[in-house]
Design a protein around this motif. Sequence first.
Motif, PDB file in Angstrom:
ATOM      1  N   GLY A 102     -23.924 115.425 -37.294  1.00  0.00           N
ATOM      2  CA  GLY A 102     -24.998 115.881 -36.427  1.00  0.00           C
ATOM      3  C   GLY A 102     -26.325 116.098 -37.113  1.00  0.00           C
ATOM      4  N   PHE A 103     -26.363 116.050 -38.443  1.00  0.00           N
ATOM      5  CA  PHE A 103     -27.624 116.255 -39.149  1.00  0.00           C
ATOM      6  C   PHE A 103     -28.560 115.064 -38.923  1.00  0.00           C
ATOM      7  CE2 PHE A 103     -24.772 118.973 -41.676  1.00  0.00           C
ATOM      8  CZ  PHE A 103     -25.516 120.149 -41.691  1.00  0.00           C
ATOM      9  N   ALA A 104     -29.839 115.353 -38.782  1.00  0.00           N
ATOM     10  CA  ALA A 104     -30.824 114.283 -38.650  1.00  0.00           C
ATOM     11  C   ALA A 104     -31.079 113.679 -40.025  1.00  0.00           C
ATOM     12  CB  ALA A 104     -32.122 114.831 -38.057  1.00  0.00           C
ATOM     13  N   PRO A 105     -30.864 112.376 -40.199  1.00  0.00           N
ATOM     14  CA  PRO A 105     -31.056 111.745 -41.512  1.00  0.00           C
ATOM     15  C   PRO A 105     -32.506 111.784 -41.961  1.00  0.00           C
ATOM     16  CG  PRO A 105     -29.739 110.345 -40.065  1.00  0.00           C
ATOM     17  CD  PRO A 105     -30.325 111.431 -39.210  1.00  0.00           C
ATOM     18  N   THR A 106     -32.694 111.764 -43.258  1.00  0.00           N
ATOM     19  CA  THR A 106     -34.039 111.824 -43.823  1.00  0.00           C
ATOM     20  C   THR A 106     -34.643 110.440 -44.048  1.00  0.00           C
ATOM     21  OG1 THR A 106     -33.211 111.791 -46.099  1.00  0.00           O
ATOM     22  CG2 THR A 106     -33.448 113.951 -45.042  1.00  0.00           C
ATOM     23  N   GLY A 107     -33.800 109.415 -44.159  1.00  0.00           N
ATOM     24  CA  GLY A 107     -34.273 108.081 -44.517  1.00  0.00           C
ATOM     25  C   GLY A 107     -34.071 107.055 -43.425  1.00  0.00           C
ATOM     26  N   LEU A 108     -34.868 105.999 -43.479  1.00  0.00           N
ATOM     27  CA  LEU A 108     -34.827 104.943 -42.471  1.00  0.00           C
ATOM     28  C   LEU A 108     -33.473 104.251 -42.421  1.00  0.00           C
ATOM     29  CD1 LEU A 108     -36.358 103.180 -40.419  1.00  0.00           C
ATOM     30  CD2 LEU A 108     -37.083 101.745 -42.348  1.00  0.00           C
ATOM     31  N   LEU A 115     -23.617 102.731 -37.540  1.00  0.00           N
ATOM     32  CA  LEU A 115     -23.982 104.089 -37.159  1.00  0.00           C
ATOM     33  C   LEU A 115     -24.720 104.090 -35.819  1.00  0.00           C
ATOM     34  CD1 LEU A 115     -23.608 106.883 -38.454  1.00  0.00           C
ATOM     35  CD2 LEU A 115     -25.928 106.693 -39.349  1.00  0.00           C
ATOM     36  N   SER A 116     -25.596 103.140 -35.611  1.00  0.00           N
ATOM     37  CA  SER A 116     -26.347 103.065 -34.354  1.00  0.00           C
ATOM     38  C   SER A 116     -25.434 102.832 -33.165  1.00  0.00           C
ATOM     39  CB  SER A 116     -27.389 101.945 -34.430  1.00  0.00           C
ATOM     40  OG  SER A 116     -28.343 102.202 -35.436  1.00  0.00           O
ATOM     41  N   GLU A 117     -24.376 102.060 -33.363  1.00  0.00           N
ATOM     42  CA  GLU A 117     -23.442 101.801 -32.267  1.00  0.00           C
ATOM     43  C   GLU A 117     -22.653 103.057 -31.912  1.00  0.00           C
ATOM     44  OE1 GLU A 117     -19.547  99.019 -31.148  1.00  0.00           O
ATOM     45  OE2 GLU A 117     -20.559  98.794 -33.098  1.00  0.00           O
ATOM     46  N   ALA A 118     -22.195 103.769 -32.926  1.00  0.00           N
ATOM     47  CA  ALA A 118     -21.383 104.954 -32.678  1.00  0.00           C
ATOM     48  C   ALA A 118     -22.208 106.160 -32.272  1.00  0.00           C
ATOM     49  CB  ALA A 118     -20.573 105.293 -33.934  1.00  0.00           C
ATOM     50  N   LEU A 119     -23.443 106.242 -32.764  1.00  0.00           N
ATOM     51  CA  LEU A 119     -24.309 107.395 -32.491  1.00  0.00           C
ATOM     52  C   LEU A 119     -25.647 106.902 -31.941  1.00  0.00           C
ATOM     53  CD1 LEU A 119     -23.695 109.358 -35.840  1.00  0.00           C
ATOM     54  CD2 LEU A 119     -22.433 109.578 -33.693  1.00  0.00           C
ATOM     55  N   PRO A 120     -25.674 106.395 -30.719  1.00  0.00           N
ATOM     56  CA  PRO A 120     -26.911 105.808 -30.178  1.00  0.00           C
ATOM     57  C   PRO A 120     -28.054 106.804 -30.036  1.00  0.00           C
ATOM     58  CG  PRO A 120     -25.220 106.007 -28.472  1.00  0.00           C
ATOM     59  CD  PRO A 120     -24.547 106.278 -29.778  1.00  0.00           C
ATOM     60  N   HIS A 121     -27.744 108.094 -30.007  1.00  0.00           N
ATOM     61  CA  HIS A 121     -28.807 109.091 -29.870  1.00  0.00           C
ATOM     62  C   HIS A 121     -29.687 109.183 -31.118  1.00  0.00           C
ATOM     63  CE1 HIS A 121     -25.557 111.328 -31.862  1.00  0.00           C
ATOM     64  NE2 HIS A 121     -26.511 112.062 -32.390  1.00  0.00           N
ATOM     65  N   LEU A 122     -29.258 108.555 -32.221  1.00  0.00           N
ATOM     66  CA  LEU A 122     -30.103 108.553 -33.424  1.00  0.00           C
ATOM     67  C   LEU A 122     -31.447 107.892 -33.148  1.00  0.00           C
ATOM     68  CD1 LEU A 122     -27.661 107.716 -36.363  1.00  0.00           C
ATOM     69  CD2 LEU A 122     -28.791 109.893 -35.884  1.00  0.00           C
ATOM     70  N   TYR A 123     -31.483 106.948 -32.217  1.00  0.00           N
ATOM     71  CA  TYR A 123     -32.746 106.293 -31.865  1.00  0.00           C
ATOM     72  C   TYR A 123     -33.741 107.318 -31.337  1.00  0.00           C
ATOM     73  CZ  TYR A 123     -36.069 103.371 -29.305  1.00  0.00           C
ATOM     74  OH  TYR A 123     -37.212 102.798 -28.816  1.00  0.00           O
ATOM     75  N   ASP A 124     -33.272 108.218 -30.474  1.00  0.00           N
ATOM     76  CA  ASP A 124     -34.162 109.246 -29.916  1.00  0.00           C
ATOM     77  C   ASP A 124     -34.583 110.252 -30.976  1.00  0.00           C
ATOM     78  OD1 ASP A 124     -34.286 108.679 -26.947  1.00  0.00           O
ATOM     79  OD2 ASP A 124     -32.122 108.709 -27.239  1.00  0.00           O
ATOM     80  N   ILE A 125     -33.689 110.540 -31.904  1.00  0.00           N
ATOM     81  CA  ILE A 125     -34.045 111.465 -32.983  1.00  0.00           C
ATOM     82  C   ILE A 125     -35.139 110.852 -33.852  1.00  0.00           C
ATOM     83  CG2 ILE A 125     -33.208 112.632 -35.055  1.00  0.00           C
ATOM     84  CD1 ILE A 125     -30.493 112.892 -33.695  1.00  0.00           C
ATOM     85  N   ARG A 126     -35.006 109.557 -34.143  1.00  0.00           N
ATOM     86  CA  ARG A 126     -36.031 108.894 -34.956  1.00  0.00           C
ATOM     87  C   ARG A 126     -37.388 108.934 -34.255  1.00  0.00           C
ATOM     88  NH1 ARG A 126     -36.365 102.471 -36.705  1.00  0.00           N
ATOM     89  NH2 ARG A 126     -38.435 102.633 -37.660  1.00  0.00           N
ATOM     90  N   LEU A 127     -37.413 108.649 -32.958  1.00  0.00           N
ATOM     91  CA  LEU A 127     -38.668 108.707 -32.213  1.00  0.00           C
ATOM     92  C   LEU A 127     -39.265 110.106 -32.250  1.00  0.00           C
ATOM     93  CD1 LEU A 127     -37.934 106.560 -29.007  1.00  0.00           C
ATOM     94  CD2 LEU A 127     -39.186 105.891 -31.069  1.00  0.00           C
ATOM     95  N   ALA A 128     -38.403 111.112 -32.112  1.00  0.00           N
ATOM     96  CA  ALA A 128     -38.882 112.497 -32.157  1.00  0.00           C
ATOM     97  C   ALA A 128     -39.437 112.843 -33.529  1.00  0.00           C
ATOM     98  CB  ALA A 128     -37.750 113.454 -31.780  1.00  0.00           C
ATOM     99  N   MET A 129     -38.790 112.336 -34.572  1.00  0.00           N
ATOM    100  CA  MET A 129     -39.246 112.599 -35.927  1.00  0.00           C
ATOM    101  C   MET A 129     -40.631 111.997 -36.168  1.00  0.00           C
ATOM    102  SD  MET A 129     -37.198 114.460 -37.653  1.00  0.00           S
ATOM    103  CE  MET A 129     -38.208 114.172 -39.079  1.00  0.00           C
ATOM    104  N   GLU A 130     -40.880 110.835 -35.609  1.00  0.00           N
ATOM    105  CA  GLU A 130     -42.133 110.138 -35.875  1.00  0.00           C
ATOM    106  C   GLU A 130     -43.338 110.856 -35.272  1.00  0.00           C
ATOM    107  OE1 GLU A 130     -41.252 106.237 -34.430  1.00  0.00           O
ATOM    108  OE2 GLU A 130     -40.316 105.591 -36.310  1.00  0.00           O
ATOM    109  N   SER A 131     -43.108 111.652 -34.225  1.00  0.00           N
ATOM    110  CA  SER A 131     -44.226 112.379 -33.606  1.00  0.00           C
ATOM    111  C   SER A 131     -44.214 113.867 -33.954  1.00  0.00           C
ATOM    112  CB  SER A 131     -44.172 112.218 -32.079  1.00  0.00           C
ATOM    113  OG  SER A 131     -42.991 112.803 -31.549  1.00  0.00           O
ATOM    114  N   ALA A 132     -43.221 114.326 -34.701  1.00  0.00           N
ATOM    115  CA  ALA A 132     -43.078 115.756 -34.993  1.00  0.00           C
ATOM    116  C   ALA A 132     -44.183 116.265 -35.913  1.00  0.00           C
ATOM    117  CB  ALA A 132     -41.712 116.027 -35.621  1.00  0.00           C
ATOM    118  N   ARG A 133     -44.414 117.559 -35.847  1.00  0.00           N
ATOM    119  CA  ARG A 133     -45.439 118.179 -36.686  1.00  0.00           C
ATOM    120  C   ARG A 133     -44.844 119.356 -37.447  1.00  0.00           C
ATOM    121  NH1 ARG A 133     -50.828 117.764 -32.752  1.00  0.00           N
ATOM    122  NH2 ARG A 133     -50.684 115.487 -32.563  1.00  0.00           N
TER     123      ARG A 133
END
Length: 396
Positions: free
Chosen positions: A321-327, A335-353
């Motif tokens: 469940g940890f958000a990865p630090t690297g691309l 990993l993307s197939e088993a945990l598709p929500h990682l895509y949304d986490i990456r998008l959230a990370m890119e706009s986070a402050r």
Amino acid sequence: MTELYSRRSFLAGVLTAGTLSAAAGYVLTRRESVQLTLASGVDPTGGRRLLVTMWNELNPDARIELKEVNSSTRDQYDTFLGTNADIFNLDVIHIPRFAADGRIVPITPRGELQLLPNVRRLSARTGTDDFWGLPFNTDVGMLYRRITDKSVADEKPELADVLARSPGDFVGQLRTVGPQTDEAFVINVLEHALAQDEAILTADGTLSFSLGQWREAVGPLAAAIKAKRVRTEAGEDYTTRTFQRSDLRYMRNWPRSYPAIDRAERTKKETAEVRIGGLPIGIIGGQSLAVSAASANQDAARAAIHFLTSASSQLHLAKYGFAPTGLGAYIDPGLSEALPHLYDIRLAMESARPRPVHKRYTEFSQLFADHMRRYLHEGEPLTQRFIEDLQGALRE
């Protein structure tokens, strides 16, 4: 449901084996045995502890003793310094103070890491290729939503719309009862303010000192709390409990909670699944591993940190469940197939402050929480004293 989670369990085994295989380059050859101590906050998932176990299996002459310190974000500095550690697992907000006080020494990352830009900026030493701590895991606020019918179009909502249009059906960490819950409260209030006015906190963590701007940014949240259109809880655990027991539609929480929550909620007849999406602008968090300046075993500590933060270790932590630090973890096909929500986490990370990056952040956080608690829950107006206190805390 059974197929989904058996597949994830299988993936976990593959990741674990892959991590061990990739770790061959981290095996140390030593003439004398050393004992490393890693001071860290509590890990409810067990994922980080398993990585430490892997390291110890590979390096019996440089074993890590994991000391989990039950501290709040606010008092981490003092409690960690009371632990005789070689490695500190620091919340990113504490890195500036540890560095300014000479408590940690720099570490150079290996070339394999492709850190997300927002993650890199939080731990990197300005003007150098070194880091004060290598990112172990990152974090970002996410908006959870309960799905009851998969045949209905699922539009990802905005936080401001949820606040205004879903009376009583949203819960977040919008109450605080002391140091253990203050930081979650501060982060949640900042996220709601950003949903109304993205200029309230800039991309580099600079806070607005305009009283009028703050009143407008947090006014909708104050109105929603007063009208009981939102559920307010203190801390992530109580927030999760309210979401589950009351079958609410929306919740703000960290991605780390997602696997367990989704698994539990799927057992309910009325719930098809739980999904997560990013906030308009979330707050970035996370932890980084730093070498103690007082350690007599700094070389071994650096080697251990390189293993624990490696690309293969990130694949392992993502399963927990940890958000990865690297691309690499976000674009890994399996990993993307088993945990598709990682895509949304990456998008959230890119706009986070980030929160204000300052060595006196702890003082700032306490003052911010005190003022906002009185404003949101006791009806005390925001005055210029709020601005003066924040300016004083963040003054160099």
